[in-house]
Design a protein around this motif. Sequence first.
Motif, PDB file in Angstrom:
ATOM      1  N   LYS A  85      40.089 -36.193 -79.625  1.00  0.00           N
ATOM      2  CA  LYS A  85      40.004 -34.823 -80.142  1.00  0.00           C
ATOM      3  C   LYS A  85      40.354 -33.761 -79.104  1.00  0.00           C
ATOM      4  O   LYS A  85      40.597 -32.602 -79.462  1.00  0.00           O
ATOM      5  N   SER A  86      40.381 -34.138 -77.831  1.00  0.00           N
ATOM      6  CA  SER A  86      40.536 -33.149 -76.773  1.00  0.00           C
ATOM      7  C   SER A  86      41.929 -32.523 -76.771  1.00  0.00           C
ATOM      8  O   SER A  86      42.928 -33.170 -77.065  1.00  0.00           O
ATOM      9  N   ASP A  87      41.981 -31.236 -76.422  1.00  0.00           N
ATOM     10  CA  ASP A  87      43.266 -30.554 -76.274  1.00  0.00           C
ATOM     11  C   ASP A  87      43.514 -30.161 -74.811  1.00  0.00           C
ATOM     12  O   ASP A  87      44.297 -29.259 -74.514  1.00  0.00           O
ATOM     13  N   TRP A  88      42.853 -30.851 -73.883  1.00  0.00           N
ATOM     14  CA  TRP A  88      43.028 -30.564 -72.468  1.00  0.00           C
ATOM     15  C   TRP A  88      44.402 -31.023 -71.968  1.00  0.00           C
ATOM     16  O   TRP A  88      45.004 -31.961 -72.520  1.00  0.00           O
ATOM     17  N   THR A  89      44.866 -30.374 -70.928  1.00  0.00           N
ATOM     18  CA  THR A  89      46.128 -30.728 -70.279  1.00  0.00           C
ATOM     19  C   THR A  89      45.832 -31.409 -68.949  1.00  0.00           C
ATOM     20  O   THR A  89      44.945 -30.982 -68.206  1.00  0.00           O
ATOM     21  N   ILE A  90      46.591 -32.463 -68.648  1.00  0.00           N
ATOM     22  CA  ILE A  90      46.425 -33.218 -67.412  1.00  0.00           C
ATOM     23  C   ILE A  90      47.684 -33.051 -66.572  1.00  0.00           C
ATOM     24  O   ILE A  90      48.801 -33.234 -67.073  1.00  0.00           O
ATOM     25  N   THR A  91      47.511 -32.702 -65.300  1.00  0.00           N
ATOM     26  CA  THR A  91      48.656 -32.563 -64.413  1.00  0.00           C
ATOM     27  C   THR A  91      48.470 -33.425 -63.160  1.00  0.00           C
ATOM     28  O   THR A  91      47.360 -33.857 -62.829  1.00  0.00           O
ATOM     29  N   ILE A  92      49.580 -33.669 -62.480  1.00  0.00           N
ATOM     30  CA  ILE A  92      49.603 -34.449 -61.240  1.00  0.00           C
ATOM     31  C   ILE A  92      50.102 -33.556 -60.117  1.00  0.00           C
ATOM     32  O   ILE A  92      51.165 -32.917 -60.246  1.00  0.00           O
ATOM     33  N   ASN A  93      49.353 -33.498 -59.026  1.00  0.00           N
ATOM     34  CA  ASN A  93      49.755 -32.741 -57.836  1.00  0.00           C
ATOM     35  C   ASN A  93      50.161 -31.303 -58.163  1.00  0.00           C
ATOM     36  O   ASN A  93      51.060 -30.739 -57.534  1.00  0.00           O
ATOM     37  N   ASN A  94      49.487 -30.714 -59.140  1.00  0.00           N
ATOM     38  CA  ASN A  94      49.796 -29.347 -59.542  1.00  0.00           C
ATOM     39  C   ASN A  94      49.046 -28.315 -58.703  1.00  0.00           C
ATOM     40  O   ASN A  94      49.556 -27.226 -58.436  1.00  0.00           O
ATOM     41  N   ASP A  95      47.820 -28.661 -58.263  1.00  0.00           N
ATOM     42  CA  ASP A  95      47.011 -27.694 -57.502  1.00  0.00           C
ATOM     43  C   ASP A  95      46.008 -28.451 -56.632  1.00  0.00           C
ATOM     44  O   ASP A  95      44.796 -28.360 -56.819  1.00  0.00           O
ATOM     45  N   PHE A  96      46.534 -29.204 -55.671  1.00  0.00           N
ATOM     46  CA  PHE A  96      45.694 -30.024 -54.801  1.00  0.00           C
ATOM     47  C   PHE A  96      44.637 -29.179 -54.094  1.00  0.00           C
ATOM     48  O   PHE A  96      43.465 -29.564 -54.015  1.00  0.00           O
ATOM     49  N   LYS A  97      45.052 -28.038 -53.566  1.00  0.00           N
ATOM     50  CA  LYS A  97      44.129 -27.204 -52.789  1.00  0.00           C
ATOM     51  C   LYS A  97      42.916 -26.783 -53.614  1.00  0.00           C
ATOM     52  O   LYS A  97      41.778 -26.820 -53.135  1.00  0.00           O
ATOM     53  N   SER A  98      43.132 -26.387 -54.864  1.00  0.00           N
ATOM     54  CA  SER A  98      42.002 -25.979 -55.707  1.00  0.00           C
ATOM     55  C   SER A  98      41.102 -27.155 -56.027  1.00  0.00           C
ATOM     56  O   SER A  98      39.867 -27.010 -56.098  1.00  0.00           O
ATOM     57  N   VAL A  99      41.689 -28.346 -56.225  1.00  0.00           N
ATOM     58  CA  VAL A  99      40.875 -29.529 -56.510  1.00  0.00           C
ATOM     59  C   VAL A  99      39.938 -29.825 -55.345  1.00  0.00           C
ATOM     60  O   VAL A  99      38.730 -30.013 -55.534  1.00  0.00           O
ATOM     61  N   ILE A 100      40.468 -29.861 -54.129  1.00  0.00           N
ATOM     62  CA  ILE A 100      39.604 -30.199 -53.000  1.00  0.00           C
ATOM     63  C   ILE A 100      38.588 -29.085 -52.737  1.00  0.00           C
ATOM     64  O   ILE A 100      37.450 -29.347 -52.335  1.00  0.00           O
ATOM     65  N   GLU A 101      38.953 -27.835 -53.005  1.00  0.00           N
ATOM     66  CA  GLU A 101      37.986 -26.739 -52.854  1.00  0.00           C
ATOM     67  C   GLU A 101      36.833 -26.897 -53.847  1.00  0.00           C
ATOM     68  O   GLU A 101      35.666 -26.675 -53.497  1.00  0.00           O
ATOM     69  N   HIS A 102      37.130 -27.270 -55.089  1.00  0.00           N
ATOM     70  CA  HIS A 102      36.072 -27.505 -56.076  1.00  0.00           C
ATOM     71  C   HIS A 102      35.213 -28.705 -55.681  1.00  0.00           C
ATOM     72  O   HIS A 102      33.980 -28.671 -55.814  1.00  0.00           O
ATOM     73  N   CYS A 103      35.859 -29.772 -55.200  1.00  0.00           N
ATOM     74  CA  CYS A 103      35.104 -30.946 -54.785  1.00  0.00           C
ATOM     75  C   CYS A 103      34.163 -30.630 -53.617  1.00  0.00           C
ATOM     76  O   CYS A 103      33.120 -31.267 -53.468  1.00  0.00           O
ATOM     77  N   ALA A 104      34.540 -29.653 -52.817  1.00  0.00           N
ATOM     78  CA  ALA A 104      33.744 -29.302 -51.640  1.00  0.00           C
ATOM     79  C   ALA A 104      32.490 -28.510 -51.974  1.00  0.00           C
ATOM     80  O   ALA A 104      31.584 -28.408 -51.137  1.00  0.00           O
ATOM     81  N   LYS A 105      32.406 -27.953 -53.166  1.00  0.00           N
ATOM     82  CA  LYS A 105      31.235 -27.162 -53.505  1.00  0.00           C
ATOM     83  C   LYS A 105      30.013 -28.070 -53.624  1.00  0.00           C
ATOM     84  O   LYS A 105      30.075 -29.114 -54.274  1.00  0.00           O
ATOM     85  N   PRO A 106      28.881 -27.701 -53.007  1.00  0.00           N
ATOM     86  CA  PRO A 106      27.686 -28.557 -53.071  1.00  0.00           C
ATOM     87  C   PRO A 106      27.266 -28.826 -54.512  1.00  0.00           C
ATOM     88  O   PRO A 106      27.315 -27.944 -55.371  1.00  0.00           O
ATOM     89  N   ARG A 107      26.890 -30.072 -54.779  1.00  0.00           N
ATOM     90  CA  ARG A 107      26.378 -30.442 -56.094  1.00  0.00           C
ATOM     91  C   ARG A 107      24.956 -29.922 -56.254  1.00  0.00           C
ATOM     92  O   ARG A 107      24.334 -29.444 -55.310  1.00  0.00           O
ATOM     93  N   LEU A 108      24.423 -30.060 -57.470  1.00  0.00           N
ATOM     94  CA  LEU A 108      23.031 -29.700 -57.709  1.00  0.00           C
ATOM     95  C   LEU A 108      22.134 -30.478 -56.770  1.00  0.00           C
ATOM     96  O   LEU A 108      22.340 -31.672 -56.532  1.00  0.00           O
TER      97      LEU A 108
END
Length: 239
Positions: A85-108
Amino acid sequence: MHSLTFLTESDHSFPDPSLALAEPNGLLAIGGDLSPSRLLAAYQSGIFPWFDDQDPILWWSPDPRAMVIPGQLHISKSLKKFLKKSDWTITINNDFKSVIEHCAKPRLKQEATWITQDIQDAYCQLHNLGQAHSIEVWAQGQLIGGLYGIAVGRVFCGESMFHIVTNASKVAMVYLQELLLEFDYALIDTQMMNPHLESLGAKIISRNDFLTLLAEFKQQQPKQGCWQARVFREGGIHE
């Protein structure tokens, strides 16, 4: 005999992973730097960096090791239903910097992150050299999930994933698997087991068995074109 090695900045070689400490599990070496050549040498040897801002650079090769065989990812019935049912879009190597920045944010419940600014800078440099890669998940033009890692021959060494919308990191894993199957990858290294990875079908094997597989697959090349920056699935995910 287990021992801890202190690395110099001039020598990019690593000790045998079998020398890693049993406690803390897998700690092998301290020091060195995060240059591309050292990082690539580490992954070629089944070793990865893991430390926070209060630590020196720490290098690890734990025993046992967590891994996923492409094609054996566990996709629950609810996730399969969601995918249809999902309408999400999947990309490859489109925004590496933003991905690693999000991963770096402390979890709960976490006060700090091991993905320090130095780690971010080092892996962005690897990405610019064509060695580090990302999968992004988008909803209405907004980045809502993703993952990144290092390609070593036919092995993808997963580093971290994130989601800001439920299921987004799982969807990234599903499409990582599809991509790796399409381009003939043999193994996803997930390093250390956690409940999220276990729910996705990750298995544990001995460090020795993992290193044997790595020695074989790192010498082999996947099909060409896997990591070309592009849209992998646009505006909809359907079986």
